[in-house]
Design a protein around this motif. Structure first.
Motif, mmCIF file in Angstrom:
data_model
loop_
_atom_site.group_PDB
_atom_site.id
_atom_site.type_symbol
_atom_site.label_atom_id
_atom_site.label_comp_id
_atom_site.label_asym_id
_atom_site.label_seq_id
_atom_site.Cartn_x
_atom_site.Cartn_y
_atom_site.Cartn_z
ATOM 1 N N THR A 1 -1.644 11.890 0.929
ATOM 2 C CA THR A 1 -1.094 10.382 1.038
ATOM 3 C C THR A 1 -1.116 10.053 2.582
ATOM 4 O OG1 THR A 1 0.108 11.330 -0.733
ATOM 5 C CG2 THR A 1 0.842 9.314 0.350
ATOM 6 N N ALA A 2 -0.931 10.796 3.530
ATOM 7 C CA ALA A 2 -0.742 10.145 5.103
ATOM 8 C C ALA A 2 -2.146 9.831 5.419
ATOM 9 C CB ALA A 2 -0.570 11.473 5.760
ATOM 10 N N GLY B 1 0.613 -1.367 -0.085
ATOM 11 C CA GLY B 1 -0.016 0.044 -0.105
ATOM 12 C C GLY B 1 0.649 1.123 -0.021
ATOM 13 N N ILE B 2 1.921 1.271 0.915
ATOM 14 C CA ILE B 2 2.692 2.588 0.795
ATOM 15 C C ILE B 2 3.662 2.443 -0.186
ATOM 16 C CG2 ILE B 2 2.451 2.779 3.408
ATOM 17 C CD1 ILE B 2 5.166 1.194 3.699
ATOM 18 N N TYR B 3 3.978 1.601 -1.061
ATOM 19 C CA TYR B 3 4.719 1.374 -2.220
ATOM 20 C C TYR B 3 4.032 2.074 -3.255
ATOM 21 C CZ TYR B 3 7.161 -0.074 -6.253
ATOM 22 O OH TYR B 3 8.034 -0.004 -7.406
ATOM 23 N N VAL C 1 2.640 6.494 8.817
ATOM 24 C CA VAL C 1 1.717 7.615 8.442
ATOM 25 C C VAL C 1 2.508 9.136 8.692
ATOM 26 C CG1 VAL C 1 -0.316 9.044 9.475
ATOM 27 C CG2 VAL C 1 -0.489 6.544 9.022
ATOM 28 N N VAL C 2 3.416 9.051 9.689
ATOM 29 C CA VAL C 2 4.338 10.202 9.796
ATOM 30 C C VAL C 2 5.116 10.353 8.619
ATOM 31 C CG1 VAL C 2 6.091 11.077 11.163
ATOM 32 C CG2 VAL C 2 4.269 10.403 12.156
ATOM 33 N N VAL C 3 5.743 9.268 8.121
ATOM 34 C CA VAL C 3 6.554 9.536 7.108
ATOM 35 C C VAL C 3 5.917 9.812 5.554
ATOM 36 C CG1 VAL C 3 8.237 8.110 5.241
ATOM 37 C CG2 VAL C 3 8.496 8.059 7.621
ATOM 38 N N ALA C 4 4.672 9.382 5.639
ATOM 39 C CA ALA C 4 3.901 9.916 4.626
ATOM 40 C C ALA C 4 3.521 11.150 4.595
ATOM 41 C CB ALA C 4 2.573 8.960 4.366
ATOM 42 N N LEU C 5 3.123 11.764 5.725
ATOM 43 C CA LEU C 5 2.716 12.939 6.026
ATOM 44 C C LEU C 5 3.869 14.337 5.838
ATOM 45 C CD1 LEU C 5 0.631 15.078 7.145
ATOM 46 C CD2 LEU C 5 1.819 14.804 9.474
ATOM 47 N N VAL D 1 -3.358 1.066 6.632
ATOM 48 C CA VAL D 1 -3.069 0.490 7.937
ATOM 49 C C VAL D 1 -4.116 0.107 8.912
ATOM 50 C CG1 VAL D 1 -1.881 1.006 10.065
ATOM 51 C CG2 VAL D 1 -0.761 1.825 8.158
ATOM 52 N N LEU D 2 -5.106 0.816 8.975
ATOM 53 C CA LEU D 2 -6.425 0.502 9.580
ATOM 54 C C LEU D 2 -7.225 -0.994 9.027
ATOM 55 C CD1 LEU D 2 -7.852 3.960 10.676
ATOM 56 C CD2 LEU D 2 -6.378 2.190 12.232
ATOM 57 N N ALA D 3 -7.124 -0.879 7.783
ATOM 58 C CA ALA D 3 -7.883 -1.754 7.006
ATOM 59 C C ALA D 3 -6.983 -3.145 7.246
ATOM 60 C CB ALA D 3 -8.040 -1.591 5.677
ATOM 61 N N VAL D 4 -5.817 -3.239 7.092
ATOM 62 C CA VAL D 4 -4.894 -4.386 7.316
ATOM 63 C C VAL D 4 -5.105 -4.735 8.590
ATOM 64 C CG1 VAL D 4 -2.582 -5.272 7.324
ATOM 65 C CG2 VAL D 4 -3.441 -3.879 5.577
ATOM 66 N N GLN D 5 -5.132 -3.928 9.871
ATOM 67 C CA GLN D 5 -5.183 -4.186 11.188
ATOM 68 C C GLN D 5 -6.504 -4.768 11.348
ATOM 69 O OE1 GLN D 5 -3.917 -1.058 13.464
ATOM 70 N NE2 GLN D 5 -1.698 -0.996 13.068
ATOM 71 N N GLN D 6 -7.569 -4.393 10.973
ATOM 72 C CA GLN D 6 -9.027 -5.048 10.996
ATOM 73 C C GLN D 6 -8.905 -6.317 10.722
ATOM 74 O OE1 GLN D 6 -11.523 -3.721 12.939
ATOM 75 N NE2 GLN D 6 -10.011 -2.114 13.528
#
Length: 436
Positions: A333-334, A287-289, A322-326, A341-346
């Motif tokens: 993007t953040a 996702g972040i890639y 999230v901080v790196v993206a921000l 992140v929330l979707a994967v953690q759920q």
């Protein structure tokens, strides 16, 4: 005159006989009154209350209510247990490095032991199978650490410039935001940060001077972990059998049954955590890639490593992404990274962990949070990592010992009350719990 002495003699004789009979009758009456059915038991008469001292007071122990006495009995036992735990924790803190190294070796052994068993099933001797598994395992771990360090060093310059650009964009956004933040307030915040860093220069310098000690302790812990893992992989069964000899004979059967179940719980926890962490790292990394966040691969590796700290590790690694993206790509993007992140953690919490870990290592979320917090306070990151598997193993052991005790009580209740005439003897050479 001759008749008078005879009459007087008869009267005296009659009076004498009457007196003797009265004495005999008085003796019989006293005997019947004092001992009607045998000798009287030696019982002290109840003391009469002293009119000056007042009524007799009861025993103080009998005057205390039953609930208070039960609470007192339980209270001093709790105090003894608390003192024992305190002394144990002090001893563990004194040898914290050794304890963490051995527990880490147990976790690594639980991960690598199935590979040793698989190689032995294909005919490879125990020594070569242990050496091959250990070498491959530690080489893979070393390569992961090297790859993360290499990626960070390769992208540190680009990341620094992107972070500076992101800070400038964040400053402009704050100036134009509805929060009414002024340039003077932002400058004041930056000045306060510089002052705080300057005030703690001595502490930072001292921490840098202690870096050599930290490196030496880290190398010592790594060596202890490697050697402990090798011996546990090669000779784990005999180490367990020797440990059983230290347990009292009465408790040995229960401990011998709880040990394999505890090991299965630990193995299931380590395998499940590795699989869940790998899935989290892959999906969040992808996702972040695709969102063009810098250092997507190192961030994915950090997510994999932090996943070994339940709940807390996922929050920390997700916040880092999230901080790196921000600071590098902006607010939009953040927000998208946060959604990923929330979707994967759920998905992890509701699908992966119940399906992969199952009922073997089921621990209540409150127990997870409290154990991670306690482990972090006692031994830092290492304590937070080993806290949850320790709680899971303890839960398994306590549950088995409770079931074992109930089963023993049922067997004793079903056994005949009359003991056998001759006790059963154990034949020589039989494999009892006390036999080495």
């Amino acid at each position: 005159m001759s008749r008078v002495p005879g009459w007087l003699g008869r009267l005296g004789t009659g009076l004498t006989e009457m007196g003797e009979r009265l004495d005999e009758r008085r003796a019989e009456v006293e005997k019947d009154h004092t001992d009607p059915a045998g000798p009287e038991p030696d019982v002290d008469p109840e003391p009469l209350p002293d009119p000056v001292a007042g009524p007799v007071r009861p025993d103080p122990a009998q005057a205390v209510p039953w609930g208070v006495r039960v609470a007192a009995e339980a209270g001093w036992r709790v105090l003894v247990l608390a003192g024992t735990v305190w002394v144990l924790m002090r001893a563990i803190s004194a040898i914290q490095l050794v304890v963490l190294a051995f527990v880490t070796a147990l976790l690594i052994t639980a991960l690598l032991q199935p590979t040793v068993a698989w190689l032995r099933r294909y005919g490879l001797p125990r020594g070569p199978a242990t050496a091959l598994t250990a070498i491959l395992g530690f080489v893979i771990m070393g390569l992961i650490g090297w790859f993360v360090t290499w990626q960070v060093m390769e992208n540190i310059d680009t990341l620094s410039s992107q972070i500076q650009d992101g800070i400038d964009q964040l400053r402009k956004w704050l100036l134009n935001s509805p929060f009414h933040v002024t340039d003077k307030q932002i400058n004041q915040i930056a000045k306060n940060l510089r002052d705080a860093i300057g005030a703690n220069t001595d502490q930072i310098t001292s921490a840098g001077l202690q870096g050599v000690t930290v490196i030496v302790e880290a190398l010592t812990g790594i060596l202890l972990t490697v050697f402990s893992t090798l011996f546990l992989l090669y000779d784990g069964r005999r180490i367990w059998e020797w440990t059983l000899k230290l347990v009292p004979a009465a408790a040995r059967p229960g401990v011998a049954g709880a040990g394999p179940r505890a090991w299965r719980t630990l193995t299931a926890y380590v395998r499940g955590t590795v699989i869940v962490a790998l899935i989290d790292a892959i999906f969040i990394g992808l996702g972040i890639y695709f969102l063009n966040v810098p250092m997507a691969v190192p961030l994915a590796v950090f997510i994999f490593l932090f996943a070994f700290i339940p709940l807390v590790g996922a929050v920390v690694s997700g916040a880092l992404a999230v901080v790196v993206a921000l600071v590098t790509q902006g607010v939009f993007t953040a927000v998208m990274v946060l959604v990923v992140v929330l979707a994967v953690q759920q998905l992890e919490g509701h699908v992966l962990q119940p399906f992969i870990l199952g009922r073997a290592v089921r621990v209540h979320p409150l127990a997870v949070v409290l154990s991670v917090a306690a482990g972090g306070l006692i031994a830092g990151i290492g304590g937070a990592v080993v806290a949850v598997p320790l709680v899971a193993v303890t839960n398994t052991v306590v549950g088995y010992l409770r079931a074992y005790a109930r089963e023993q009580e049922r067997r004793q209740a079903r056994a005949p009350e009359a003991a056998p005439a001759e006790p059963a003897t154990v034949p020589s050479g039989s494999g009892g719990p006390e036999q080495s």
